[in-house]
Design a protein around this motif. Structure first.
Motif, PDB file in Angstrom:
ATOM      1  N   VAL A 118      17.838 -36.945 -33.219  1.00 59.55           N
ATOM      2  CA  VAL A 118      19.089 -36.814 -33.979  1.00 59.55           C
ATOM      3  C   VAL A 118      18.879 -37.324 -35.397  1.00 59.55           C
ATOM      4  O   VAL A 118      19.279 -36.672 -36.371  1.00 59.55           O
ATOM      5  N   LEU A 119      18.224 -38.469 -35.543  1.00 59.96           N
ATOM      6  CA  LEU A 119      17.961 -39.021 -36.873  1.00 59.96           C
ATOM      7  C   LEU A 119      17.038 -38.120 -37.679  1.00 59.96           C
ATOM      8  O   LEU A 119      17.210 -37.967 -38.888  1.00 59.96           O
ATOM      9  N   ASP A 120      16.054 -37.484 -37.016  1.00 62.00           N
ATOM     10  CA  ASP A 120      15.191 -36.524 -37.708  1.00 62.00           C
ATOM     11  C   ASP A 120      16.008 -35.370 -38.272  1.00 62.00           C
ATOM     12  O   ASP A 120      15.837 -34.969 -39.417  1.00 62.00           O
ATOM     13  N   GLU A 121      16.904 -34.826 -37.462  1.00 62.23           N
ATOM     14  CA  GLU A 121      17.722 -33.692 -37.890  1.00 62.23           C
ATOM     15  C   GLU A 121      18.703 -34.073 -38.991  1.00 62.23           C
ATOM     16  O   GLU A 121      19.038 -33.249 -39.838  1.00 62.23           O
ATOM     17  N   LEU A 122      19.160 -35.331 -38.990  1.00 60.91           N
ATOM     18  CA  LEU A 122      20.082 -35.783 -40.024  1.00 60.91           C
ATOM     19  C   LEU A 122      19.359 -36.139 -41.317  1.00 60.91           C
ATOM     20  O   LEU A 122      20.008 -36.360 -42.345  1.00 60.91           O
ATOM     21  N   GLY A 123      18.039 -36.214 -41.280  1.00 62.93           N
ATOM     22  CA  GLY A 123      17.265 -36.508 -42.478  1.00 62.93           C
ATOM     23  C   GLY A 123      17.077 -37.988 -42.762  1.00 62.93           C
ATOM     24  O   GLY A 123      16.718 -38.364 -43.870  1.00 62.93           O
ATOM     25  N   VAL A 124      17.296 -38.829 -41.768  1.00 60.42           N
ATOM     26  CA  VAL A 124      17.073 -40.270 -41.931  1.00 60.42           C
ATOM     27  C   VAL A 124      15.600 -40.514 -41.610  1.00 60.42           C
ATOM     28  O   VAL A 124      15.197 -40.481 -40.449  1.00 60.42           O
ATOM     29  N   GLU A 125      14.787 -40.738 -42.652  1.00 59.80           N
ATOM     30  CA  GLU A 125      13.344 -40.802 -42.466  1.00 59.80           C
ATOM     31  C   GLU A 125      12.773 -42.209 -42.523  1.00 59.80           C
ATOM     32  O   GLU A 125      11.779 -42.497 -41.870  1.00 59.80           O
ATOM     33  N   ARG A 126      13.378 -43.089 -43.305  1.00 61.38           N
ATOM     34  CA  ARG A 126      12.820 -44.435 -43.469  1.00 61.38           C
ATOM     35  C   ARG A 126      12.993 -45.250 -42.195  1.00 61.38           C
ATOM     36  O   ARG A 126      14.044 -45.213 -41.552  1.00 61.38           O
ATOM     37  N   HIS A 127      11.955 -45.988 -41.842  1.00 58.10           N
ATOM     38  CA  HIS A 127      11.971 -46.774 -40.612  1.00 58.10           C
ATOM     39  C   HIS A 127      13.100 -47.803 -40.611  1.00 58.10           C
ATOM     40  O   HIS A 127      13.780 -47.988 -39.593  1.00 58.10           O
ATOM     41  N   CYS A 128      13.334 -48.448 -41.753  1.00 56.35           N
ATOM     42  CA  CYS A 128      14.370 -49.488 -41.797  1.00 56.35           C
ATOM     43  C   CYS A 128      15.757 -48.890 -41.572  1.00 56.35           C
ATOM     44  O   CYS A 128      16.583 -49.480 -40.879  1.00 56.35           O
ATOM     45  N   CYS A 129      16.003 -47.708 -42.112  1.00 53.63           N
ATOM     46  CA  CYS A 129      17.304 -47.049 -41.937  1.00 53.63           C
ATOM     47  C   CYS A 129      17.492 -46.602 -40.488  1.00 53.63           C
ATOM     48  O   CYS A 129      18.574 -46.761 -39.915  1.00 53.63           O
ATOM     49  N   ARG A 130      16.437 -46.071 -39.900  1.00 51.19           N
ATOM     50  CA  ARG A 130      16.500 -45.637 -38.506  1.00 51.19           C
ATOM     51  C   ARG A 130      16.762 -46.824 -37.591  1.00 51.19           C
ATOM     52  O   ARG A 130      17.573 -46.753 -36.670  1.00 51.19           O
ATOM     53  N   ARG A 131      16.073 -47.927 -37.870  1.00 52.81           N
ATOM     54  CA  ARG A 131      16.244 -49.140 -37.068  1.00 52.81           C
ATOM     55  C   ARG A 131      17.680 -49.632 -37.138  1.00 52.81           C
ATOM     56  O   ARG A 131      18.273 -50.019 -36.138  1.00 52.81           O
ATOM     57  N   MET A 132      18.249 -49.583 -38.331  1.00 52.83           N
ATOM     58  CA  MET A 132      19.618 -50.068 -38.492  1.00 52.83           C
ATOM     59  C   MET A 132      20.613 -49.190 -37.734  1.00 52.83           C
ATOM     60  O   MET A 132      21.534 -49.698 -37.093  1.00 52.83           O
ATOM     61  N   MET A 133      20.424 -47.876 -37.791  1.00 52.94           N
ATOM     62  CA  MET A 133      21.336 -46.969 -37.088  1.00 52.94           C
ATOM     63  C   MET A 133      21.264 -47.195 -35.579  1.00 52.94           C
ATOM     64  O   MET A 133      22.297 -47.297 -34.919  1.00 52.94           O
ATOM     65  N   VAL A 134      20.071 -47.288 -35.045  1.00 53.11           N
ATOM     66  CA  VAL A 134      19.917 -47.429 -33.596  1.00 53.11           C
ATOM     67  C   VAL A 134      20.387 -48.805 -33.133  1.00 53.11           C
ATOM     68  O   VAL A 134      21.094 -48.922 -32.135  1.00 53.11           O
ATOM     69  N   SER A 135      20.040 -49.844 -33.864  1.00 52.66           N
ATOM     70  CA  SER A 135      20.443 -51.185 -33.436  1.00 52.66           C
ATOM     71  C   SER A 135      21.947 -51.390 -33.586  1.00 52.66           C
ATOM     72  O   SER A 135      22.563 -52.073 -32.782  1.00 52.66           O
ATOM     73  N   HIS A 136      22.553 -50.798 -34.602  1.00 50.09           N
ATOM     74  CA  HIS A 136      23.999 -50.922 -34.758  1.00 50.09           C
ATOM     75  C   HIS A 136      24.722 -50.218 -33.619  1.00 50.09           C
ATOM     76  O   HIS A 136      25.712 -50.710 -33.113  1.00 50.09           O
ATOM     77  N   LYS A 137      24.209 -49.126 -33.173  1.00 52.26           N
ATOM     78  CA  LYS A 137      24.785 -48.418 -32.038  1.00 52.26           C
ATOM     79  C   LYS A 137      24.814 -49.333 -30.813  1.00 52.26           C
ATOM     80  O   LYS A 137      25.801 -49.404 -30.110  1.00 52.26           O
ATOM     81  N   ASP A 138      23.729 -50.069 -30.576  1.00 51.26           N
ATOM     82  CA  ASP A 138      23.675 -50.973 -29.432  1.00 51.26           C
ATOM     83  C   ASP A 138      24.695 -52.100 -29.563  1.00 51.26           C
ATOM     84  O   ASP A 138      25.312 -52.485 -28.586  1.00 51.26           O
ATOM     85  N   LEU A 139      24.869 -52.628 -30.758  1.00 54.24           N
ATOM     86  CA  LEU A 139      25.839 -53.701 -30.958  1.00 54.24           C
ATOM     87  C   LEU A 139      27.264 -53.218 -30.733  1.00 54.24           C
ATOM     88  O   LEU A 139      28.083 -53.927 -30.170  1.00 54.24           O
ATOM     89  N   VAL A 140      27.568 -52.019 -31.149  1.00 48.42           N
ATOM     90  CA  VAL A 140      28.905 -51.482 -30.973  1.00 48.42           C
ATOM     91  C   VAL A 140      29.212 -51.332 -29.471  1.00 48.42           C
ATOM     92  O   VAL A 140      30.314 -51.613 -29.035  1.00 48.42           O
ATOM     93  N   ASP A 141      28.231 -50.944 -28.690  1.00 46.43           N
ATOM     94  CA  ASP A 141      28.446 -50.817 -27.249  1.00 46.43           C
ATOM     95  C   ASP A 141      28.776 -52.158 -26.608  1.00 46.43           C
ATOM     96  O   ASP A 141      29.529 -52.220 -25.647  1.00 46.43           O
TER      97      ASP A 141
END
Length: 64
Positions: free
Chosen positions: A35-58
């Motif tokens: 999903v992040l590839d398709e959205l164009g989020v390429e930097r590792h730090c940005c990807r990490r933030m998106m995935v980890s924030h998703k876990d915190l919201v849950d």
């Protein structure tokens, strides 16, 4: 609930992708990395933030 607007590490704006990422990754049918590839989020730090924030919201979302 806080939506990640900018990456804490590099400062790139990632908030514009949050709603689509959340909807597609939570369905379970799609891999969050793809999903992040398709959205164009390429930097590792940005990807990490998106995935980890998703876990915190849950964790904290039952109290909404």
């Amino acid at each position: 609930m806080m939506i990640p607007v900018r990456c804490f590490t590099c400062g790139n704006v990632i908030g514009e992708h949050w709603e689509e990422f959340k909807a597609r990754a939570r369905e379970g049918d799609e891999d969050p990395g793809e999903v992040l590839d398709e959205l164009g989020v390429e930097r590792h730090c940005c990807r990490r933030m998106m995935v980890s924030h998703k876990d915190l919201v849950d964790v904290v979302s039952p109290y909404q």
